[in-house]
Design an enzyme around this catalytic site. Structure first.
Site, PDB file in Angstrom:
ATOM      1  N   LYS A   9      57.414  63.372  23.288  1.00 61.74           N
ATOM      2  CA  LYS A   9      56.737  64.778  23.726  1.00 61.74           C
ATOM      3  C   LYS A   9      56.617  64.585  25.331  1.00 61.74           C
ATOM      4  O   LYS A   9      55.451  63.897  25.644  1.00 61.74           O
ATOM      5  CB  LYS A   9      55.512  65.346  23.003  1.00 61.74           C
ATOM      6  CG  LYS A   9      55.389  66.624  23.383  1.00 61.74           C
ATOM      7  CD  LYS A   9      54.012  67.097  23.273  1.00 61.74           C
ATOM      8  CE  LYS A   9      52.967  67.064  24.457  1.00 61.74           C
ATOM      9  NZ  LYS A   9      53.354  67.669  25.637  1.00 61.74           N
TER      10      LYS A   9
ATOM     11  N   GLU B  12      47.381  54.219  27.163  1.00 65.30           N
ATOM     12  CA  GLU B  12      47.134  53.936  28.591  1.00 65.30           C
ATOM     13  C   GLU B  12      46.536  55.060  29.315  1.00 65.30           C
ATOM     14  O   GLU B  12      47.157  56.056  29.285  1.00 65.30           O
ATOM     15  CB  GLU B  12      48.821  53.409  29.081  1.00 65.30           C
ATOM     16  CG  GLU B  12      48.838  52.644  30.547  1.00 65.30           C
ATOM     17  CD  GLU B  12      49.122  53.581  31.742  1.00 65.30           C
ATOM     18  OE1 GLU B  12      47.870  53.767  32.231  1.00 65.30           O
ATOM     19  OE2 GLU B  12      50.057  53.797  31.862  1.00 65.30           O
TER      20      GLU B  12
ATOM     21  N   CYS C 250      47.334  56.767  37.676  1.00 61.09           N
ATOM     22  CA  CYS C 250      46.106  56.065  36.759  1.00 61.09           C
ATOM     23  C   CYS C 250      45.315  54.934  37.502  1.00 61.09           C
ATOM     24  O   CYS C 250      44.221  54.854  37.444  1.00 61.09           O
ATOM     25  CB  CYS C 250      46.744  55.959  35.436  1.00 61.09           C
ATOM     26  SG  CYS C 250      48.033  54.933  35.324  1.00 61.09           S
TER      27      CYS C 250
ATOM     28  N   GLU D 280      37.442  60.054  37.325  1.00 56.89           N
ATOM     29  CA  GLU D 280      38.752  59.949  37.738  1.00 56.89           C
ATOM     30  C   GLU D 280      39.011  61.282  38.247  1.00 56.89           C
ATOM     31  O   GLU D 280      39.124  62.256  37.511  1.00 56.89           O
ATOM     32  CB  GLU D 280      39.623  59.669  36.595  1.00 56.89           C
ATOM     33  CG  GLU D 280      41.112  59.391  37.146  1.00 56.89           C
ATOM     34  CD  GLU D 280      42.157  59.147  36.021  1.00 56.89           C
ATOM     35  OE1 GLU D 280      41.909  59.830  34.976  1.00 56.89           O
ATOM     36  OE2 GLU D 280      42.764  58.296  36.263  1.00 56.89           O
TER      37      GLU D 280
HETATM   38  P1  NAP Z   1      46.497  64.803  29.271  1.00 53.26           P
HETATM   39  O1  NAP Z   1      45.811  66.184  28.801  1.00 53.26           O
HETATM   40  O2  NAP Z   1      45.911  63.612  28.733  1.00 53.26           O
HETATM   41  O3  NAP Z   1      48.031  64.700  29.126  1.00 53.26           O
HETATM   42  C1  NAP Z   1      48.746  63.629  28.621  1.00 53.26           C
HETATM   43  C2  NAP Z   1      49.689  63.979  27.550  1.00 53.26           C
HETATM   44  O4  NAP Z   1      49.019  64.204  26.544  1.00 53.26           O
HETATM   45  C3  NAP Z   1      50.589  65.556  27.781  1.00 53.26           C
HETATM   46  O5  NAP Z   1      51.890  65.237  27.440  1.00 53.26           O
HETATM   47  C4  NAP Z   1      49.940  66.317  27.101  1.00 53.26           C
HETATM   48  O6  NAP Z   1      50.456  67.637  26.684  1.00 53.26           O
HETATM   49  C5  NAP Z   1      49.362  65.486  25.783  1.00 53.26           C
HETATM   50  N1  NAP Z   1      48.355  66.192  25.124  1.00 53.26           N
HETATM   51  C6  NAP Z   1      47.205  66.773  25.548  1.00 53.26           C
HETATM   52  N2  NAP Z   1      46.187  67.320  24.657  1.00 53.26           N
HETATM   53  C7  NAP Z   1      46.921  66.423  23.388  1.00 53.26           C
HETATM   54  C8  NAP Z   1      46.355  66.592  22.222  1.00 53.26           C
HETATM   55  N3  NAP Z   1      45.162  67.307  21.611  1.00 53.26           N
HETATM   56  N4  NAP Z   1      47.014  65.827  21.311  1.00 53.26           N
HETATM   57  C9  NAP Z   1      48.295  65.008  21.639  1.00 53.26           C
HETATM   58  N5  NAP Z   1      48.492  65.193  22.911  1.00 53.26           N
HETATM   59  C10 NAP Z   1      47.904  65.833  23.701  1.00 53.26           C
HETATM   60  O7  NAP Z   1      46.362  64.887  31.081  1.00 53.26           O
HETATM   61  P2  NAP Z   1      46.668  66.041  31.583  1.00 53.26           P
HETATM   62  O8  NAP Z   1      45.816  67.247  31.305  1.00 53.26           O
HETATM   63  O9  NAP Z   1      48.076  66.152  32.151  1.00 53.26           O
HETATM   64  O10 NAP Z   1      45.924  65.643  33.067  1.00 53.26           O
HETATM   65  C11 NAP Z   1      44.528  65.637  33.033  1.00 53.26           C
HETATM   66  C12 NAP Z   1      43.909  64.249  33.413  1.00 53.26           C
HETATM   67  O11 NAP Z   1      44.731  63.014  32.589  1.00 53.26           O
HETATM   68  C13 NAP Z   1      44.122  63.794  34.897  1.00 53.26           C
HETATM   69  O12 NAP Z   1      43.251  64.090  35.662  1.00 53.26           O
HETATM   70  C14 NAP Z   1      44.129  62.320  34.575  1.00 53.26           C
HETATM   71  O13 NAP Z   1      42.943  62.021  34.525  1.00 53.26           O
HETATM   72  C15 NAP Z   1      44.719  61.994  33.589  1.00 53.26           C
HETATM   73  N6  NAP Z   1      46.184  61.351  33.528  1.00 53.26           N
HETATM   74  C16 NAP Z   1      46.206  60.053  33.474  1.00 53.26           C
HETATM   75  C17 NAP Z   1      47.677  59.663  33.574  1.00 53.26           C
HETATM   76  C18 NAP Z   1      48.001  58.129  33.359  1.00 53.26           C
HETATM   77  O14 NAP Z   1      49.107  57.740  33.751  1.00 53.26           O
HETATM   78  N7  NAP Z   1      47.126  57.422  33.101  1.00 53.26           N
HETATM   79  C19 NAP Z   1      48.735  60.607  33.701  1.00 53.26           C
HETATM   80  C20 NAP Z   1      48.458  61.873  33.933  1.00 53.26           C
HETATM   81  C21 NAP Z   1      47.240  62.245  33.568  1.00 53.26           C
HETATM   82  P3  NAP Z   1      50.558  68.854  27.796  1.00 53.26           P
HETATM   83  O15 NAP Z   1      50.974  68.330  28.982  1.00 53.26           O
HETATM   84  O16 NAP Z   1      51.528  69.750  27.155  1.00 53.26           O
HETATM   85  O17 NAP Z   1      49.123  69.230  27.522  1.00 53.26           O
END
Ligand code: NAP
Ligand code: MG
Length: 501
Positions: free
Chosen positions: A199, A274, A308, A405
């Protein structure tokens, strides 16, 4: 200060791919969602819709898991030799390389990052990852073990281990390096013989879906890789909770990582995570500042800080603090912001309106609590999700900008007086993903590298990645390691076999 939202020309295959509604890949077929629902994906430099993408929910995830299960249990995939699997993965790498420009443009269009970066980093790193993992397919070995069974005297046994694929794997990836994260996840899963439901993030589904087309063209059997775009709260949550998924692999926020863990509890599926970071980057007074200053700027501003492992806490020896801060601030002010598709752009927009608001919220909170911006500090322009590269000083422990973060181009520069102080400050975080050390003293470098509780420590460099080098987090930055041979371990189960001799 406006940002040119002019249309930039796309190569023909990208224009074609991005101009039609895009379906999901289930069991080797491109299908609309069962509900017929779609969602838009946006160009973050213009805020315009690029195209509509099929929106998967629980029912679509169920179909994809069924297809992955079938491909795992019967059909050609489980009967293929490791060499055949390896050659298919290598072929996929070649095909991505042949389409480098197309993938680079698609990533830049969907995510906003500069085209020069997509071309030089995202796509080549994905190619390299698949090549590295192709080699592993034939090298997944077990051991023979001398055993001495105390309650069975005068008997001899042969014991050995084999590594087997963990099964059907759910993979949930973020938007910051969409194609590359798909590669990090798919590469080791395929080398190990697993089947996958992937996904992609709602903000950046395009490169994963184009990759799905190449996967089918390369000749992977149907159902080995299924790709279901959709929202995290629906499609992602259904995948993490699915009772017939053997493992879930996730990259994203620590907050969602916790939800994944809870969802995985139902059938106790294996979990790898991760997650986020708040990585310390430490400059000593004896460092080569000609290298350390641009290095510190790159550590935070690469990919707009949407990494990250971004070096978001910059600790500088008080004797060189002013010099370093001035240097990093000048670097920040010289960065050219613009649409990712413009070859002159050095920093594009953040990925989404939500991220723009998040990052601007952090900036406001930092400035209200007494921080000072010596570069940047605000949104840039009024179209597109641009934020000025920002250097904050006068932050204090306890302030949100120093602890949480931000995931944007914002660094806090903090002076320190001695190694003890900086070692303890560096580790004073719930995260443990990465760290940087800049010094000419080898002993200082080794001593501090061993004290820092983080999965990667870069010395006199930052953001160096390689498919052969493991990457992952201590503490709340995650479970398990991506890349290297560790990644193969995350996608295999170890079986002990024992028989009398
Ligand atoms: P996120 O919400 O953690 O999203 C990452 C992935 O998880 C996306 O595919 C997202 O889908 C999915 N997801 C969200 N809620 C979920 C749930 N309840 N169950 C299963 N999967 C779920 O991250 P984001 O909203 O894109 O960004 C928010 C924060 O995440 C950033 O500010 C940063 O702190 C962190 N982040 C970290 C990394 C990394 O490489 N470690 C990368 C991106 C973001 P959707 O996108 O469709 O919601
Ligand atoms: Mg999200």
């Amino acid at each position: 200060m406006g940002v040119a939202a002019r249309k930039l020309e796309l190569v023909e295959p990208v224009a074609r791919f991005a101009s039609k509604p895009i379906h999901m890949l289930i069991g080797g077929k491109w299908v609309p969602s069962l509900s017929g629902m779609t969602f838009p994906t946006y160009d973050p430099s213009t805020e315009e819709i690029i195209t509509q993408v099929a929106e998967g929910v629980k029912e679509d995830i169920d179909e994809a898991v069924k297809a992955a299960r079938k491909a795992f249990e019967d059909g050609p995939w489980p009967r293929m030799t490791p060499s055949e699997r390896g050659r298919l993965i290598w072929k996929l790498a070649d095909m991505i390389e042949d389409h480098l420009e197309e993938f680079a443009e698609l990533e830049t269009l969907d995510n906003g990052k500069p085209i020069t970066i997509s071309r030089a980093a995202d796509v080549p790193l994905a190619v390299d990852l698949f090549r590295y993992m192709a080699g592993w397919a034939t090298k997944i070995e077990g051991n023979t073990i001398p055993i001495s069974v105390p309650y069975a005297p005068n008997t001899r046994y042969l014991a050995y281990t084999i590594r087997e694929p963990v099964g059907v794997v759910g993979q949930i990836i973020p938007w910051n390096f969409s194609l590359l994260m798909a590669a990090w996840k798919l590469g080791p899963a395929l080398a190990s013989g697993c089947t996958v439901v992937l996904k992609p993030a709602e903000q950046t589904p395009l490169t994963s879906l184009r990759l799905g087309e190449l996967i089918m063209e390369a000749g992977f059997p149907e159902g080995v890789v299924n790709i279901v775009p959709g929202y995290g709260e629906t499609a992602g949550a259904a995948l993490a909770a699915h009772p017939d998924v053997d493992k879930v692999a996730f990259t994203g926020s620590t907050e969602v990582g916790r939800l994944i863990l809870q969802a995985a509890g139902g059938n106790l599926k294996k979990v790898s995570l991760e997650l986020g970071g708040k990585s310390p980057n430490i400059i000593f007074a004896d460092a080569d500042l000609e290298v350390a200053i641009p290095g510190a700027a790159n550590a935070i501003f690469f990919n707009h800080g949407q990494c990250c492992c971004a070096g978001s806490r910059l600790y500088v020896d008080h004797r060189v603090f002013d010099k370093v801060v001035t240097g990093v601030a000048e670097h920040a002010q010289r960065i050219r912001l613009g649409p990712g598709m413009d070859p002159a752009t050095q920093m594009g927009p953040l990925v989404s309106r939500e991220q723009l608001h998040r990052v601007c919220g952090y900036l406001r909170s930092g400035l209200e609590e007494g921080a000072r911006a010596v570069a940047g500090g605000r949104r840039h322009g009024d179209t597109g999700y641009f934020v000025e590269p920002t250097v904050l000083v006068d932050t204090r422990p306890g302030m949100k900008v120093e602890e949480e973060e931000i995931f944007g181009p914002v660094v806090s520069a903090i002076p320190y007086r001695n190694v003890e102080e900086v070692a303890s400050a560096a580790n004073n975080t719930v995260y443990g993903l990465a760290a940087g050390i800049w010094t000419r003293d080898v002993t200082t470098a080794h001593r501090l590298a061993s004290r820092i509780r983080a999965g990667t420590v870069w010395v006199n460099c930052y953001n160096i990645f390689d498919a052969a080098m493991p990457f992952g987090g201590y503490k709340q930055s995650g479970w398990g390691r991506e890349m290297g041979h560790d990644a193969i371990e995350m996608y295999t189960e170890k079986k002990a076999v024992c028989l009398p001799m």
